[in-house]
Design a protein around this motif. Structure first.
Motif, mmCIF file in Angstrom:
data_model
loop_
_atom_site.group_PDB
_atom_site.id
_atom_site.type_symbol
_atom_site.label_atom_id
_atom_site.label_comp_id
_atom_site.label_asym_id
_atom_site.label_seq_id
_atom_site.Cartn_x
_atom_site.Cartn_y
_atom_site.Cartn_z
ATOM 1 N N LYS A 55 -3.265 -21.139 -41.033
ATOM 2 C CA LYS A 55 -2.117 -21.337 -40.219
ATOM 3 C C LYS A 55 -2.450 -20.917 -38.868
ATOM 4 O O LYS A 55 -1.673 -21.200 -37.923
ATOM 5 C CB LYS A 55 -1.053 -20.820 -40.833
ATOM 6 C CG LYS A 55 -0.374 -21.743 -42.165
ATOM 7 C CD LYS A 55 -0.256 -22.941 -41.964
ATOM 8 C CE LYS A 55 0.466 -23.689 -43.294
ATOM 9 N NZ LYS A 55 0.773 -24.873 -43.168
ATOM 10 N N PHE B 292 0.590 -26.856 -39.428
ATOM 11 C CA PHE B 292 1.440 -26.254 -38.652
ATOM 12 C C PHE B 292 1.959 -25.029 -39.405
ATOM 13 O O PHE B 292 1.655 -24.934 -40.635
ATOM 14 C CB PHE B 292 2.557 -27.462 -38.296
ATOM 15 C CG PHE B 292 1.901 -28.538 -37.305
ATOM 16 C CD1 PHE B 292 2.160 -28.352 -35.859
ATOM 17 C CD2 PHE B 292 1.278 -29.485 -37.969
ATOM 18 C CE1 PHE B 292 1.664 -29.359 -35.029
ATOM 19 C CE2 PHE B 292 0.987 -30.531 -37.167
ATOM 20 C CZ PHE B 292 0.928 -30.301 -35.864
ATOM 21 N N THR B 293 2.980 -24.339 -38.907
ATOM 22 C CA THR B 293 3.465 -23.184 -39.405
ATOM 23 C C THR B 293 5.071 -22.854 -39.141
ATOM 24 O O THR B 293 5.453 -23.589 -38.294
ATOM 25 C CB THR B 293 2.503 -21.758 -39.024
ATOM 26 O OG1 THR B 293 3.042 -20.835 -39.641
ATOM 27 C CG2 THR B 293 2.321 -21.768 -37.662
ATOM 28 N N ASP B 294 5.698 -21.844 -39.869
ATOM 29 C CA ASP B 294 6.728 -21.826 -39.640
ATOM 30 C C ASP B 294 7.006 -20.637 -38.648
ATOM 31 O O ASP B 294 8.139 -20.091 -38.321
ATOM 32 C CB ASP B 294 7.667 -21.433 -40.897
ATOM 33 C CG ASP B 294 6.903 -20.099 -41.691
ATOM 34 O OD1 ASP B 294 6.173 -19.826 -41.258
ATOM 35 O OD2 ASP B 294 7.624 -20.059 -42.755
ATOM 36 N N ASP B 295 5.833 -19.872 -38.363
ATOM 37 C CA ASP B 295 5.785 -19.059 -37.191
ATOM 38 C C ASP B 295 5.750 -19.457 -35.759
ATOM 39 O O ASP B 295 4.888 -20.034 -35.450
ATOM 40 C CB ASP B 295 4.319 -17.936 -37.442
ATOM 41 C CG ASP B 295 4.505 -16.933 -36.801
ATOM 42 O OD1 ASP B 295 5.171 -16.815 -35.583
ATOM 43 O OD2 ASP B 295 3.659 -15.847 -37.034
ATOM 44 N N ASN C 233 2.747 -21.739 -33.529
ATOM 45 C CA ASN C 233 3.125 -23.224 -34.332
ATOM 46 C C ASN C 233 2.715 -24.469 -33.095
ATOM 47 O O ASN C 233 3.137 -25.595 -33.178
ATOM 48 C CB ASN C 233 4.533 -23.547 -34.494
ATOM 49 C CG ASN C 233 4.486 -24.762 -35.541
ATOM 50 O OD1 ASN C 233 3.757 -25.034 -36.114
ATOM 51 N ND2 ASN C 233 5.737 -25.189 -35.616
ATOM 52 N N GLY D 104 4.414 -27.909 -32.600
ATOM 53 C CA GLY D 104 4.894 -28.028 -33.904
ATOM 54 C C GLY D 104 4.521 -29.527 -34.320
ATOM 55 O O GLY D 104 4.440 -30.181 -33.552
ATOM 56 N N ASP E 61 11.641 -32.798 -42.144
ATOM 57 C CA ASP E 61 11.343 -31.303 -42.212
ATOM 58 C C ASP E 61 12.626 -30.503 -42.363
ATOM 59 O O ASP E 61 13.165 -29.967 -41.340
ATOM 60 C CB ASP E 61 10.772 -30.904 -41.059
ATOM 61 C CG ASP E 61 10.098 -29.319 -41.080
ATOM 62 O OD1 ASP E 61 10.590 -28.691 -41.875
ATOM 63 O OD2 ASP E 61 9.330 -28.925 -40.389
ATOM 64 N N ARG F 220 13.174 -26.371 -41.110
ATOM 65 C CA ARG F 220 13.392 -26.062 -39.749
ATOM 66 C C ARG F 220 14.504 -24.807 -39.514
ATOM 67 O O ARG F 220 15.394 -24.941 -40.251
ATOM 68 C CB ARG F 220 13.521 -27.167 -38.670
ATOM 69 C CG ARG F 220 12.591 -28.251 -38.598
ATOM 70 C CD ARG F 220 12.901 -29.489 -37.747
ATOM 71 N NE ARG F 220 14.090 -30.160 -38.461
ATOM 72 C CZ ARG F 220 15.315 -30.244 -38.217
ATOM 73 N NH1 ARG F 220 15.673 -29.793 -36.510
ATOM 74 N NH2 ARG F 220 16.142 -30.840 -38.771
ATOM 75 N N ARG G 222 7.454 -27.390 -39.153
ATOM 76 C CA ARG G 222 6.260 -26.521 -39.799
ATOM 77 C C ARG G 222 5.454 -27.709 -40.704
ATOM 78 O O ARG G 222 4.478 -27.063 -41.309
ATOM 79 C CB ARG G 222 6.795 -25.458 -40.262
ATOM 80 C CG ARG G 222 8.074 -25.737 -41.324
ATOM 81 C CD ARG G 222 8.162 -25.787 -42.887
ATOM 82 N NE ARG G 222 6.914 -25.684 -43.460
ATOM 83 C CZ ARG G 222 6.968 -24.600 -44.339
ATOM 84 N NH1 ARG G 222 7.884 -23.703 -44.855
ATOM 85 N NH2 ARG G 222 5.800 -24.348 -45.135
ATOM 86 N N ASP H 278 2.627 -29.584 -42.395
ATOM 87 C CA ASP H 278 1.359 -30.081 -41.981
ATOM 88 C C ASP H 278 1.197 -31.635 -41.830
ATOM 89 O O ASP H 278 1.848 -32.230 -42.893
ATOM 90 C CB ASP H 278 0.215 -29.710 -43.195
ATOM 91 C CG ASP H 278 0.179 -27.954 -43.361
ATOM 92 O OD1 ASP H 278 0.638 -27.465 -42.339
ATOM 93 O OD2 ASP H 278 -0.184 -27.734 -44.331
#
Length: 545
Positions: free
Chosen positions: A2, A267-270, A274, A277, A405, A408, A417, A419
């Protein structure tokens, strides 16, 4: 992996044809590339930076515009018309000044040059094993092969170099597409297959199966049918991939690390890691907020309504047998605020909108305690009737759910986030099917495709979903690819590869039909590129633009 896209200060942007200076930052040590890349940490950071450009294409609006619209299965929705209508419509205003083509061109070449940097420098690194050097080179060459594949598919003959550009370069070449395949893309991917590890060290890393899958895709594009089938069948048979059942579970955002995805862009939630995104959740969805019992929320998404399914796409699904209809499209929305519909009170949790894929009498629609949006087979771009698919200026249509998503952090967040699935097992079955059929082995082609159709069957309909060798032809293969891979950035390439782009767009995409012609098999070279080269006579615009 990630954090693979974390910005590294030593990324070198491609200077090919550019007269702009690039700010190169290293906030930690201010080390030069020559001093940093020969170290184990430096070359590993350079390799990680080679992945960064993936995020400028996959999961982004520009990448969708160049692969999804202007085909037989998607045209412009309300937001497409408002923001970027010319690509779908192949209008005279689709020119080299397009920000979309410029963005994709520039970023793909940034990726190419970063890969060149790693490939050119890895042999000089001390302190790592020869095996790791080969793996690093193989990862970079896998990515370079992918970047060049997009470049030649979109633009044809383009600038080609396997050497790092570290300063301003104003002279460019137009290398024939065939040369780029034979001396760049194919050798890169063959090296990757031979030297990548059997499994990825981190999610998102290139590894052997991903390289074989991409090489199968390239051989299919090149018409090397036997090799395409061999590679696709090897991925199917000799790894631990499995089709996800039922089909809708494939798109569960909590099931991203599933058995079907071969290789994904991470992708990532950070928010710190990200980048832009994955914004794919924005573009394929109906603007439900016009309904009096609904307001925007994270579950249903922020509707940009860029891409509208065509009537032809709707016709491809047998909704009585094929689970991919409900597994791909959202057709029911539930109220999230109190409201009144057709004079009746609607409360949160009640049905607010129901899309029905057949005609419904107006008196029935006007009596229901929710919106019934029906389908009468009228061209979706010209519908003005009451609550019919395509009405409200192309805002009302079944929403593609595979990119939604709901995780979010806020209702207006655009940086998703999820992938992005670049390659999955279903594509390998489709490649093997087409390659077998091209070799006059319709029996094997049917066997491959029936595996997918068994997974796609609604319970109890498995037998009815099977096809025989006589059912397989190019139209059927393209239909099956549409049903299975809708929205995943394959369609424009599929139609170009099969020589059916002009015919199918003219038949099924009435917005584009009047304009599309042979010149549109490649995109316009960005005008910024044309303006910056010092040898313009050797670097002309693509014909017709």
């Amino acid at each position: 992996m990630k954090n693979i896209f974390k910005t590294f200060g030593l990324v070198l942007a491609l200077g090919m044809g550019a007269c702009e200076e690039v700010l190169v930052e290293d906030p930690v040590s201010l080390a030069t590339a020559d001093g940093y890349y020969p170290t184990p940490g430096g070359i590993e950071d350079g390799l990680r930076a080679s992945y960064t450009t993936l995020r400028s294409f996959y999961g982004q609006q520009n990448g969708f515009f160049l692969t999804v619209t202007g085909t037989d299965i998607f045209t412009n929705g309300f937001g497409g018309i408002a923001n970027n209508p010319h690509i779908n419509n192949y209008s005279p205003n689709f020119l080299g000044t397009s920000g979309t083509v410029t963005n994709i061109w520039n970023n793909l070449y940034v990726g190419v040059n970063q890969c060149n940097t790693v490939v050119n420098r890895v042999e000089d690194v001390s302190g790592i094993s020869d095996q790791r050097k080969a793996e690093i080179e193989a990862e970079a060459r896998f990515l370079r092969g992918l970047y060049y594949f997009h470049l030649v598919q979109q633009w044809g003959d383009v600038h080609f170099s396997l050497e790092e550009t570290s300063g301003v370069q104003t002279e460019a070449n137009r290398t024939p597409e065939n040369t780029i395949y034979e001396t760049g893309i194919l050798p890169d991917l063959e090296f990757a297959v031979a030297n990548l590890p059997e499994s990825a060290s981190e999610p998102g890393r290139a590894y052997k199966a991903a390289a074989e899958g991409l090489l199968a895709r390239v051989h299919l594009t090149r018409g090397n049918w036997a090799e395409a089938e061999r590679l696709a069948a090897n991925v199917i048979n000799n790894y631990n991939f499995e089709l996800v059942t039922p089909y809708i579970d494939l798109w569960d955002i909590n099931n991203e690390d599933n058995s079907e995805f071969i290789w994904t862009v991470q992708f990532t939630d950070d928010p710190l890691l990200n980048g832009p995104g994955n914004s794919g959740h924005l573009y394929f969805i109906f603007d439900y907020t016009f309904n009096p019992a609904m307001v925007r929320d994270t579950e249903n998404g922020r509707p940009f309504q860029r891409f509208l399914p065509t009537n032809y796409l709707f016709s491809l699904y047998d909704r009585e047998m094929d689970a991919r209809w409900n597994g791909s499209f959202k057709t029911v929305w539930y109220a999230n605020i109190p409201g009144e519909i057709n004079g009746q009170q609607v409360n949160p949790g009640d049905t607010a909108i129901h899309i029905v894929m057949e005609p419904v009498p107006d008196e029935v629609k006007q009596a229901a305690p929710y919106w019934i949006i029906d389908y009468k087979g009228n061209w979706i771009g010209n519908v003005s009737a009451y609550q019919e698919i395509g009405t409200n200026q192309r805002r009302n249509y079944p929403s593609l759910l595979k990119f939604l998503d709901p995780l979010r952090p806020s209702i207006n967040e655009t940086a998703g986030r999820r992938d992005f699935p670049v390659m999955r097992l279903a594509e390998m079955y489709l490649i093997a099917c087409e390659a077998a059929w091209r070799q006059n082995n319709s029996s094997a082609a049917a066997d491959y495709i029936n595996v997918l159709r068994t997974r796609a069957a609604l319970p109890g309909m498995e037998e009815e979903m099977q096809v025989g060798p006589g059912d397989i032809d190019l139209d059927f293969i393209l239909e099956e690819r549409a049903r299975e891979l809708i929205g995943e950035k394959h369609r424009w390439y599929d139609l170009k590869r099969t020589g059916t782009l002009l015919e199918r767009v003219r038949q099924h995409n009435l917005d584009a039909a009047p304009n599309i012609q042979e010149m549109h098999l490649v995109r316009p070279i960005p005008q910024t590129q044309i303006d910056r080269v010092s040898n313009p006579g050797e670097f002309p615009q693509n014909p017709g633009y």
